[in-house]
Design an enzyme around this catalytic site. Structure first.
Site, PDB file in Angstrom:
ATOM      1  N   HIS A 119     -64.951  21.415  36.547  1.00 41.89           N
ATOM      2  CA  HIS A 119     -64.388  20.189  35.966  1.00 41.89           C
ATOM      3  C   HIS A 119     -65.228  18.998  36.402  1.00 41.89           C
ATOM      4  O   HIS A 119     -65.558  18.864  37.584  1.00 41.89           O
ATOM      5  CB  HIS A 119     -62.940  19.992  36.421  1.00 41.89           C
ATOM      6  CG  HIS A 119     -62.394  18.637  36.083  1.00 41.89           C
ATOM      7  ND1 HIS A 119     -62.204  18.217  34.774  1.00 41.89           N
ATOM      8  CD2 HIS A 119     -62.028  17.593  36.864  1.00 41.89           C
ATOM      9  CE1 HIS A 119     -61.728  16.979  34.781  1.00 41.89           C
ATOM     10  NE2 HIS A 119     -61.615  16.577  36.030  1.00 41.89           N
ATOM     11  N   HIS A 162     -66.231  14.564  35.319  1.00 41.22           N
ATOM     12  CA  HIS A 162     -65.847  13.359  34.596  1.00 41.22           C
ATOM     13  C   HIS A 162     -67.056  12.858  33.803  1.00 41.22           C
ATOM     14  O   HIS A 162     -67.356  11.661  33.803  1.00 41.22           O
ATOM     15  CB  HIS A 162     -65.349  12.284  35.565  1.00 41.22           C
ATOM     16  CG  HIS A 162     -64.085  12.646  36.279  1.00 41.22           C
ATOM     17  ND1 HIS A 162     -63.337  11.727  36.989  1.00 41.22           N
ATOM     18  CD2 HIS A 162     -63.419  13.826  36.405  1.00 41.22           C
ATOM     19  CE1 HIS A 162     -62.278  12.329  37.519  1.00 41.22           C
ATOM     20  NE2 HIS A 162     -62.313  13.598  37.188  1.00 41.22           N
ATOM     21  N   TYR A 173     -76.556  25.423  18.789  1.00 40.06           N
ATOM     22  CA  TYR A 173     -76.220  25.878  20.131  1.00 40.06           C
ATOM     23  C   TYR A 173     -74.821  25.448  20.552  1.00 40.06           C
ATOM     24  O   TYR A 173     -74.172  26.121  21.348  1.00 40.06           O
ATOM     25  CB  TYR A 173     -77.278  25.420  21.138  1.00 40.06           C
ATOM     26  CG  TYR A 173     -78.465  26.346  21.126  1.00 40.06           C
ATOM     27  CD1 TYR A 173     -78.506  27.454  21.971  1.00 40.06           C
ATOM     28  CD2 TYR A 173     -79.509  26.165  20.232  1.00 40.06           C
ATOM     29  CE1 TYR A 173     -79.573  28.335  21.937  1.00 40.06           C
ATOM     30  CE2 TYR A 173     -80.574  27.044  20.184  1.00 40.06           C
ATOM     31  CZ  TYR A 173     -80.607  28.129  21.035  1.00 40.06           C
ATOM     32  OH  TYR A 173     -81.652  29.008  20.990  1.00 40.06           O
TER      33      TYR A 173
END
Length: 225
Positions: free
Chosen positions: A102, A104, A129
């Site tokens: 994860h 930002h 892609y």
């Protein structure tokens, strides 16, 4: 090597630190935002490794990574990231996932501020892609960082997806992606962030790939779209 965990776990710890440093050095993560986890094999001791809460991914100490059991019980290392419940739910819902990442990432967060393409696909199919490596990426409505409800939202999206999901976008927070290794998860994140960058930089919105072009990619390659 530590006496607190099996020796084969050292390689997974080093891999997490390597990927975290690479993301930080290239500006894909900043400050103490973002987290990485890995599902461990039985030989590595089982359970999961995850970055500590409020850790900077650019300066991870492999020894301080949190080792937790399948049920989330702490086994060794620093206190686990507050997103641990989300990571565990993704692993439960996606058995082939061995790394959850994860960040930002700037362009993806900016996309949610400007307005995504659609809630069930934050970006149109723009590049081959993206279609082959990323696939569909739904938007998860905003919740306070660390809210356990995000885990429910993501697990529900994985369960109802017609094709396997490998990424979701948390509104105003950033992408969460998963794959079979930290390196593969990082590559998926890079492709997704670059596609968002292309979309935001293009003043005249480009047309998506046509259904015929997408069908050709699905026929010739393994695609997630």
């Amino acid at each position: 090597m530590s006496l607190l965990w099996p020796a084969p776990q050292d390689a997974a710890r080093a891999d997490i630190a390597r990927v975290g440093a690479s993301l930080f050095q290239r500006g894909l993560v900043h400050s103490t935002a973002g987290n990485i986890s890995v599902r461990l094999t039985a030989e590595q001791g089982g359970g999961f490794l995850i970055t500590p809460t409020d850790a900077c991914l650019g300066f991870l100490d492999p020894v301080q990574l949190a080792w937790v059991a399948e049920d989330g019980t702490a086994l060794a290392g620093a206190r686990a990231s507050k997103t641990l419940i989300l990571h565990r739910r993704i692993y439960a819902a996606a058995p082939d996932a061995h790394c959850v990442l994860h960040t930002h990432s700037t362009h993806l967060v900016a996309l949610t501020l400007q307005g995504v393409w659609r809630n069930d696909d934050i970006l149109p199919p723009l590049t081959p892609y993206q279609v082959m490596k990323v696939g569909h990426v739904p938007l998860v409505p905003y919740r306070v960082p660390g809210d356990a409800g995000v885990a429910d939202d993501v697990a529900a999206l994985i369960a109802k997806a017609r094709r396997p999901l490998r990424a979701v976008m948390l509104e105003r927070l950033g992408p969460t992606v998963w794959h079979d290794s930290p390196g593969s998860a990082m590559a998926l994140l890079e492709e997704l962030e670059e596609t968002a960058r292309l979309w935001l930089l293009t003043e005249r919105r480009p047309e998506p790939l046509t259904d015929v072009q997408i069908s050709e990619l699905q026929t010739r390659f393994t695609t997630l779209w």
